[in-house]
Structure formats: C-alpha cells, structure tokens
Design a protein around this motif. Structure first.
Motif, PDB file in Angstrom:
ATOM      1  N   GLU A  85       2.829   2.320 -26.762  1.00 34.62           N
ATOM      2  CA  GLU A  85       1.317   2.413 -26.387  1.00 34.62           C
ATOM      3  C   GLU A  85       1.145   2.197 -24.885  1.00 34.62           C
ATOM      4  O   GLU A  85       0.417   2.810 -24.328  1.00 34.62           O
ATOM      5  CB  GLU A  85       0.686   1.365 -27.284  1.00 34.62           C
ATOM      6  N   PHE A  86       1.527   1.040 -24.433  1.00 36.21           N
ATOM      7  CA  PHE A  86       1.383   0.619 -23.024  1.00 36.21           C
ATOM      8  C   PHE A  86       1.963   2.024 -22.145  1.00 36.21           C
ATOM      9  O   PHE A  86       1.512   2.016 -21.121  1.00 36.21           O
ATOM     10  CB  PHE A  86       2.328  -0.836 -22.751  1.00 36.21           C
ATOM     11  N   GLU A  98       2.222   5.086 -22.710  1.00 32.15           N
ATOM     12  CA  GLU A  98       1.390   6.018 -22.886  1.00 32.15           C
ATOM     13  C   GLU A  98       0.089   5.800 -22.079  1.00 32.15           C
ATOM     14  O   GLU A  98      -0.365   6.838 -21.038  1.00 32.15           O
ATOM     15  CB  GLU A  98       0.627   6.188 -24.160  1.00 32.15           C
ATOM     16  N   LEU A  99      -0.225   4.747 -21.992  1.00 30.93           N
ATOM     17  CA  LEU A  99      -1.527   4.394 -21.185  1.00 30.93           C
ATOM     18  C   LEU A  99      -0.931   4.339 -19.603  1.00 30.93           C
ATOM     19  O   LEU A  99      -1.937   5.024 -18.836  1.00 30.93           O
ATOM     20  CB  LEU A  99      -1.826   2.846 -21.463  1.00 30.93           C
ATOM     21  N   LEU A 100       0.210   3.922 -19.305  1.00 32.86           N
ATOM     22  CA  LEU A 100       0.508   3.907 -17.884  1.00 32.86           C
ATOM     23  C   LEU A 100       0.737   5.380 -17.507  1.00 32.86           C
ATOM     24  O   LEU A 100       0.361   5.725 -16.418  1.00 32.86           O
ATOM     25  CB  LEU A 100       1.638   3.201 -17.564  1.00 32.86           C
ATOM     26  N   LEU A 101       1.171   6.228 -18.288  1.00 38.27           N
ATOM     27  CA  LEU A 101       1.470   7.763 -17.991  1.00 38.27           C
ATOM     28  C   LEU A 101       0.185   8.555 -17.820  1.00 38.27           C
ATOM     29  O   LEU A 101       0.268   9.301 -17.008  1.00 38.27           O
ATOM     30  CB  LEU A 101       2.079   8.332 -19.235  1.00 38.27           C
ATOM     31  N   SER A 102      -0.987   8.095 -18.398  1.00 40.23           N
ATOM     32  CA  SER A 102      -2.436   8.736 -17.736  1.00 40.23           C
ATOM     33  C   SER A 102      -2.823   8.338 -16.411  1.00 40.23           C
ATOM     34  O   SER A 102      -3.741   8.758 -16.024  1.00 40.23           O
ATOM     35  CB  SER A 102      -3.230   8.687 -18.849  1.00 40.23           C
ATOM     36  N   MET A 149       1.861  14.418 -19.752  1.00 39.70           N
ATOM     37  CA  MET A 149       2.416  13.505 -20.813  1.00 39.70           C
ATOM     38  C   MET A 149       3.273  14.467 -21.453  1.00 39.70           C
ATOM     39  O   MET A 149       4.433  13.810 -22.093  1.00 39.70           O
ATOM     40  CB  MET A 149       1.244  13.135 -21.631  1.00 39.70           C
ATOM     41  N   ARG A 197      -3.118  12.550 -10.763  1.00 43.39           N
ATOM     42  CA  ARG A 197      -3.635  11.821 -11.804  1.00 43.39           C
ATOM     43  C   ARG A 197      -4.767  10.801 -11.264  1.00 43.39           C
ATOM     44  O   ARG A 197      -5.536  10.111 -12.003  1.00 43.39           O
ATOM     45  CB  ARG A 197      -2.586  11.205 -12.553  1.00 43.39           C
ATOM     46  N   ARG A 239      -4.092   4.012 -28.095  1.00 42.20           N
ATOM     47  CA  ARG A 239      -3.145   3.019 -28.384  1.00 42.20           C
ATOM     48  C   ARG A 239      -2.894   2.111 -27.216  1.00 42.20           C
ATOM     49  O   ARG A 239      -2.540   2.548 -26.124  1.00 42.20           O
ATOM     50  CB  ARG A 239      -1.916   3.695 -28.899  1.00 42.20           C
ATOM     51  N   PRO A 282      -1.464  -2.095 -26.073  1.00 41.33           N
ATOM     52  CA  PRO A 282      -0.681  -3.200 -26.495  1.00 41.33           C
ATOM     53  C   PRO A 282      -1.360  -4.216 -27.169  1.00 41.33           C
ATOM     54  O   PRO A 282      -2.577  -4.727 -26.672  1.00 41.33           O
ATOM     55  CB  PRO A 282      -0.256  -3.822 -25.186  1.00 41.33           C
TER      56      PRO A 282
END
Lengths: 255, 245
Positions: A71-72, A74-78, B50, B72, B83, B85
């Motif tokens: 999840e983290f 994914e969050l960083l990737l955006s 992504m 970005r 989602r 942590p």
C-alpha cells in the motif's frame, strides 16, 4: 538521510518482532559466552547459531515487510518519486534496521567476550549474511505476487541454504569421490552464502580440524588471506545481484 | 495538457486498453465513464505511471512521461480504494507526504478542515472506516495545489454531506482553470460538474464529446439521459450519428 529511509527505519523499530529478534540474539550471545569457558569454542558455537537464525529472520521479516508495504509503495508511486528511489529506500531501510538489530543484540556481547581478531570477523559475517538474505527476500518477493506463496518461498529458500545445501554437497562428494573434484566443489560452495561465510570465518580462526572439506580446499588453493578476500567478494555479489534483478523487475511492474 | 497516443495494454490475454487516443486540456472537467472493467482505472494508472503500457505514448505538457517522474508534481490523485500503511496515523500520513513532496507553496488544507479530519490525526489508518479513508485520499489529492486532479470514483463510499463538500471543492478547483479527470458510475452526480464526456467500452474510447454537444445531439437535458440515449442508439447500431464538433 533520505526521508523515506528514515520513515521506514522508524516504522520497523516500532515493530515488536524486530525487538524480540534483538533480545533473542542478545540472549543467545550472552548465553553462549557465559557457558563456554573457551572463547574460541564460544565463537564457533555462536557462529553456527548466527548462521541459522540471522538468515531466517532476515529473509522472512523482509518478505513480510515488503508484502505489507504494498500500500505504501502504491501511495509513493503516485507522488513524484522515481521507482528506483522507492525500491532502493526500502532496501536501505530494511538493511539498516536489521543490521542495527543484529549489532545491538549480538554485536555487544561479541565485542565484550570474543578475542579481538575473531570478534571483528564474526560481526562482519553477521552483517553480511543479513544483507545477503534481505537481498534474496527482495528478489523472491518481487517475482511472486501472492503473499502466502511469497512467504512460503522465503522459508523454503532459507531451508535450502541453511540445511539442504550441505546435504546436497555431501551427496555430490560421495557420488564423485573417485574423481578430482576439489576445485569444482569450491565453485559449488560459492552457490551458498551460508557456506561461504562459514568458510570465511574458519579460514580466519585457522581451525583446520573444523574447516571441513571445501574450507580445506579453499585454504590449499588460495592461502588464508586471499581465501578470505575471495569469499568476501563472492558474498558481496550475493548482496548485489539478487537486488539488482529485483530492481529491474520493479521498474517494469504494474501496480 | 495530457495527450494519449495509441495506448495498448494487455493483462495476459485480456486487452484492457486497445489503441486509446485522447487529449485533455486545461480548464476541462472530464468524466470518464463506461461499464465495469472497461479500462477506466487502467487508463488512469497509465497516466500516473503506475501501469506501464505495452505500446503507445502519453505526453504531459508536451513531454513523454516515460522515464519521467517529476510530471507527477502537477498531479493530485485520489484512488478508488485508498490503501495506506495500517500502523500509520492520519497525521503521520499527511506529514510524511508533505515531507516527501518537497512542496514549496501553500498547502491546501481546506478539505482537512471541512471533513473534520484534524480531529482524527491520532487515529491509525486500520481503524478508519471506508468513507473516512476516502476523505484522507481526497485531502491528499488536493493538498499540494496540483494543476491536474485525477479522481477515481471520488464520491463512492462518502456520505451525502461529505460528497457535497467534495463536489463543491471540485467545482472551485475547476473554476481556477485546473484540469480535472473524474471516473464515476453515478451519472446523476456529474451534471453540474463536467464539461466533457469520455465513454469507454471494452478498452476502446467510444466517444469523446463536450457535454453541450452531447446534449444537443441527443436532444436530452441531463447527462444520464443522454448517455442512456446513446446506449440505446448503439444497440440499434446507430453510433455513427454522433459527431464530434
């Protein structure tokens, strides 16, 4: 220090598993040294315990942590952060915290009890073997999407390197005992980081009787000094190659 | 501002995106609609880098996004299912994002106040309900004053009050001349928001029209009715009647 790394290290140290790992390593080390009156024997006993425990904790903990941070990630990737930096930060973060836990747990008693020329190499082995197995965890978890499967593979890999590989080596030895297989055997032993570390420390301790087959061949072939350098270099490859391939895969992964 | 050229993406045998061509400009508010599994989210994830498309190109302000990450900084993204942590608190998430972004301007914390998230800063993410998690996602998307807002099902899971707050915020940002990309199933919600409609079906863009043109050509007053009209027409194989003007 990079902010993501700092965040990961702080997050890991809030984890109770890492705390119990530190305590376990500490208890083992203090225990071994206070039970053995001969410190060389103590070093060897502790070596075997380290070579069994450290890889297990490193590979399983890292795998679980990687799956849980999906999840983290994914969050960083955006966010405007390069993929390489995200993966590298996770790597450095996990390495730093696991190595720190090892140093706090086992490093201190080793420094207190073991003779100075042994203590340095024993700590080095612990650090390097942690790094190797964290790297292997990165490799195995990027190639398996499913968490349960990934953790299963991590445990199997540990089992293979810690136990099965020696059996395989022995089997090969018996099968080909009529041929001159000393040199090929040496290369085969380079396929297991745990064997390599064992050879490395036995070369340093200079206990021929306990060196085993490959160790003896190593010393005969390279001499003590060069033997240590070579084992160390191969161990470095064990850190960089699995991580390099995981990074390549991560850059192309769909998330 | 965003130019999508012949994007293709396949997951195994499934063609999720099949030669998608689109272009979005500043000041537009685009609704990306279509049935489930038509490739909306994949398209959005392609724009965000992504998901990496098999072929084709995406340009952001005239520069290809391939191997780039700095574009970005101009995008705020609100995922369909955020989602986060589990062990982090709401406050930590926001602080971490702020420190990672190295953003120099003023933070847009209106939504934090409007959603009353300030009172929940100590709560851990795993204890939050789905709706509250969505509120956190929304706040993060707007926090850095981005030029482009990509909102994937923004109002799904929000209560009517929160959903109105969010809609008001979207309209406010639209009036500032930002590019806003929304996917939604709730067509009735889009009426007072969007200026353009992109209809996707099985990985292809069926039409990309300005709302006024769509309403004019179908002779309906509401977007939902107009879409229904188009779908009925499609069943009669009359899609050719729609022209982009």
């Amino acid at each position: 220090m990079n902010r993501i790394v700092k965040f990961i290290v702080l997050d890991i140290f809030r984890n109770k598993i890492i705390l119990s790992y530190t305590i376990l390593m500490s208890a083992l080390s203090w225990g071994v040294f206070s039970l053995e009156d001969n410190s060389t024997k103590g070093v060897l006993t502790l070596l075997n315990l380290i070579l069994l425990n450290v890889p297990l904790v490193s590979i399983v903990f890292s795998s679980i942590y990687l799956y849980n941070s999906s999840e983290f990630i994914e969050l960083l990737l955006s966010q405007p952060i390069r993929r390489k930096k995200i993966w590298l930060s996770l790597f450095v973060g996990l390495q730093t915290s696991l190595i720190l836990a090892f140093l706090l747990g086992a490093g201190i008693p080793i420094l207190v009890y073991a003779p100075i020329n042994y203590s340095f190499i024993l700590i080095l082995i612990g650090v390097v073997i942690t790094a190797v197995f964290v790297s292997i965890a990165f490799f195995s978890s990027i190639y398996t999407r499913d968490k349960t499967k990934g953790i299963g593979i991590a445990i199997l890999l540990w089992l293979f390197f810690a136990l099965l590989f020696d059996g395989l080596l022995l089997f090969l030895l018996f099968q080909f005992s009529e041929y001159p297989i000393e040199v090929p055997m040496m290369f085969v032993s380079a396929l297991s980081p745990i064997d390599l570390s064992r050879i490395m420390i036995l070369l340093q301790l200079d206990v021929s009787a306990m060196m085993g087959y490959t160790g003896a061949v190593f010393r005969q072939f390279f001499g003590t000094r060069i033997g240590i350098y070579i084992t160390f270099a191969v161990l470095m490859l064990w850190i960089f190659i699995p991580f390099y391939f995981s990074l390549r895969k991560f850059k192309k992964k769909d998330l | 501002m965003i130019l999508i050229k012949k994007i293709k993406k396949q997951f195994g045998k499934l063609k999720v995106l099949n030669r998608v061509d689109l272009s979005f400009e500043k000041g537009q508010c685009i609704a990306l609609i279509g049935p489930n599994a038509c490739g909306k989210t994949t398209l959005i994830k392609c724009i965000l880098g992504m998901v990496l498309p098999d072929s084709g190109e995406i340009m952001f302000n005239g520069v290809s996004i391939q191997n780039d990450d700095q574009y970005r900084t101009h995008i705020g993204y609100m995922p369909q299912i955020g989602r986060y942590p589990d062990n982090m608190t709401v406050g930590q998430i926001i602080e971490t994002m702020k420190s990672i972004r190295k953003y120099k301007g003023d933070f847009d914390e209106r939504l934090l106040e409007d959603f009353k998230l300030n009172e929940m800063f100590d709560k851990r993410m795993r204890t939050l309900s789905g709706g509250t998690t969505q509120k956190v996602s929304a706040c993060l998307a707007f926090l850095f004053n981005p030029d482009v807002l990509i909102l994937d099902e923004p109002t799904a899971g929000l209560d009517p009050l929160a959903s109105e707050v969010l809609k008001a915020k979207i309209i406010l940002e639209k009036e500032k001349g930002k590019l806003i990309l929304i996917t939604s199933h709730l067509l009735s919600e889009l009426d007072d928001l969007v200026t353009q409609i992109v209809f996707m079906h099985e990985g292809k863009v069926h039409f990309h029209l300005a709302v006024n043109d769509l309403l004019q050509q179908t002779g309906e007053l509401k977007i939902s009715a107009a879409i229904a009209h188009v779908l009925r027409a499609k069943e009669k194989n009359q899609t050719g009647t729609l022209r982009n003007s």
